[in-house]
Design an enzyme around this catalytic site. Structure first.
Site, PDB file in Angstrom:
ATOM      1  N   ALA A 150      10.159  -3.071   6.277  1.00 41.16           N
ATOM      2  CA  ALA A 150      10.235  -1.815   7.050  1.00 41.16           C
ATOM      3  C   ALA A 150      10.369  -0.620   6.109  1.00 41.16           C
ATOM      4  CB  ALA A 150      11.389  -1.847   8.056  1.00 41.16           C
ATOM      5  N   GLY A 164       7.617   1.230   4.886  1.00 44.12           N
ATOM      6  CA  GLY A 164       6.470   2.138   4.881  1.00 44.12           C
ATOM      7  C   GLY A 164       5.417   1.741   3.863  1.00 44.12           C
ATOM      8  N   MET A 165       5.456   0.467   3.407  1.00 38.72           N
ATOM      9  CA  MET A 165       4.486  -0.007   2.417  1.00 38.72           C
ATOM     10  C   MET A 165       3.671  -1.190   2.941  1.00 38.72           C
ATOM     11  SD  MET A 165       6.674   0.385  -1.037  1.00 38.72           S
ATOM     12  CE  MET A 165       5.297   0.939  -2.008  1.00 38.72           C
ATOM     13  N   PRO A 193       9.276  -3.921   0.056  1.00 44.62           N
ATOM     14  CA  PRO A 193      10.428  -3.675   0.927  1.00 44.62           C
ATOM     15  C   PRO A 193      10.085  -3.875   2.408  1.00 44.62           C
ATOM     16  CG  PRO A 193       9.637  -1.617  -0.068  1.00 44.62           C
ATOM     17  CD  PRO A 193       8.936  -2.741  -0.764  1.00 44.62           C
ATOM     18  N   ASP A 252      -2.698  -1.827   9.478  1.00 48.06           N
ATOM     19  CA  ASP A 252      -2.729  -1.854   8.013  1.00 48.06           C
ATOM     20  C   ASP A 252      -3.202  -3.193   7.450  1.00 48.06           C
ATOM     21  OD1 ASP A 252      -1.690   0.713   7.958  1.00 48.06           O
ATOM     22  OD2 ASP A 252       0.376   0.029   7.736  1.00 48.06           O
ATOM     23  N   LYS A 274       0.851  -1.200   0.000  1.00 45.98           N
ATOM     24  CA  LYS A 274       0.000   0.000   0.000  1.00 45.98           C
ATOM     25  C   LYS A 274       0.875   1.233   0.000  1.00 45.98           C
ATOM     26  CE  LYS A 274       0.763   1.439   4.422  1.00 45.98           C
ATOM     27  NZ  LYS A 274       1.516   2.651   4.759  1.00 45.98           N
ATOM     28  N   SER A 294       2.239  -6.437   7.045  1.00 55.46           N
ATOM     29  CA  SER A 294       0.770  -6.517   7.093  1.00 55.46           C
ATOM     30  C   SER A 294       0.245  -7.292   5.894  1.00 55.46           C
ATOM     31  CB  SER A 294       0.157  -5.111   7.086  1.00 55.46           C
ATOM     32  OG  SER A 294       0.651  -4.362   8.165  1.00 55.46           O
ATOM     33  N   ALA A 295       0.870  -7.070   4.730  1.00 59.40           N
ATOM     34  CA  ALA A 295       0.469  -7.791   3.520  1.00 59.40           C
ATOM     35  C   ALA A 295       0.638  -9.295   3.734  1.00 59.40           C
ATOM     36  CB  ALA A 295       1.311  -7.323   2.330  1.00 59.40           C
TER      37      ALA A 295
END
Ligand code: C5P
Length: 301
Positions: free
Chosen positions: A99, A101-102, A97, A139, A12, A106-107
């Site tokens: 850590a 910020g994407m 990546p 997230d 995300k 959580s994915a």
């Protein structure tokens, strides 16, 4: 019951990330717009004697394979809900990546929920999967639902946003990650240095209108991340990455979530490929990718 299930799950980016004051539970109220892009991890669930995790690909050596892995927690939580043993091997192939910020962790958790639900033939209702997801991390529900959504609360209360067409992105990956709690704490620290302001988080109407119109030129000035100054304060080299992307022709550039990944909006896939090559040539970041969004959330391949 199948012997193996493969699930893809998207990264995300936050097109808007407005952060409220620190809450008593250690979280911050958010008003955010999540956008799922076609930078995906794959989670393959295979029947096994016990719960086991393996991780391959981008940044794999930084991902724990023990019970602290969010995908492991997801499998355990789903098994607990149904009163069964989590007999599964989860093999995670990372492209998102770590850590960065994407929401890569959580994915993987969302991917594990969908993969285990199918492997164990549970047919868990979507509302229950979303509830487990929210208990795992702010997230994770969005990684299940995908698309483009407003996120309120700590990010787990989702409402889909109408979008038309596709948006094209260049993703600049940096060396090293940033710790999400540290970036939030730095945001609080920087805010405490200036006069008190109203930080009640609100969704930008201009952003929602630009998404509805499917217009990258309209969207560009609406992109905003309240965590950006904090991420740059902790990793000053990000300022150079953002400047470089803008100098080389991006419509807009922001830090993704808590960083350190930076994302640049461009008008087309061709422009994304050209900008990616130029940013790569400028040598300001570790790796560059192109992506488009929105795409679906965690789904079986
Ligand atoms: O929910 P998640 O475990 O992903 O959050 C990681 C950390 O990020 C939290 O412990 C908190 O420090 C910070 N956070 C926050 N407010 C949010 C989401 C995350 O302060 N809405």
């Amino acid at each position: 019951m199948s012997a193996s299930v493969s699930v893809s799950v998207p990264a995300k980016i936050n097109l808007q990330l407005a952060i409220g004051p620190l809450r008593s539970d250690g979280y911050h109220d958010l008003a955010t717009v999540f956008h799922a892009i076609d930078l995906t991890d794959t989670v393959v669930a295979t029947t096994a004697d016990t719960l086991r995790i393996s991780v391959r690909g981008e940044g794999a050596k930084f991902v724990p394979t023990d019970a602290s892995n969010l995908a492991s927690k997801a499998a355990q939580a789903l098994a607990d809900l149904h009163g069964i043993e989590p007999r599964v091997h989860l093999d995670i192939e990372k492209r998102i990546p770590v850590a960065g910020g994407m929401a890569g962790g959580s994915a993987d958790a969302a991917g594990a929920l969908i993969a285990c639900d199918a492997l164990w033939d549970l047919k868990t209702p979507k509302a229950e999967l979303l509830s487990i997801a929210a208990s795992l991390g702010s997230d994770v529900p969005f990684a299940l639902s995908g698309g483009t959504s407003i996120g309120l609360g700590r990010g787990e209360l989702l409402t889909p946003v109408l979008t038309t067409g596709q948006f094209h992105w260049v993703i600049a990956l940096s060396d090293g990650g940033l710790s999400t709690p540290k970036v939030y704490a730095e945001c609080d620290r920087l805010r405490a240095l200036i006069s008190p302001m109203d930080y009640t988080p609100r969704i930008s109407e201009g952003l929602v209108a630009a998404l509805r119109a499917g217009d990258a030129e309209l969207l560009a000035p609406q992109l905003h991340n309240d965590l950006q100054d904090a991420a740059i304060s902790l990793k000053p080299s990000l300022a150079r990455v953002l400047e470089t992307g803008m100098e080389l022709g991006a419509l807009a550039g922001i830090v993704s979530g808590s960083g350190p990944t930076c994302v640049f909006l461009v008008a087309s896939r061709e422009k994304a490929l050209a900008l990616a090559a130029s940013i790569s040539g400028a040598g300001v970041c570790r790796t560059v990718r192109t992506a488009h969004g929105p795409i679906a959330g965690a789904h079986q391949n």
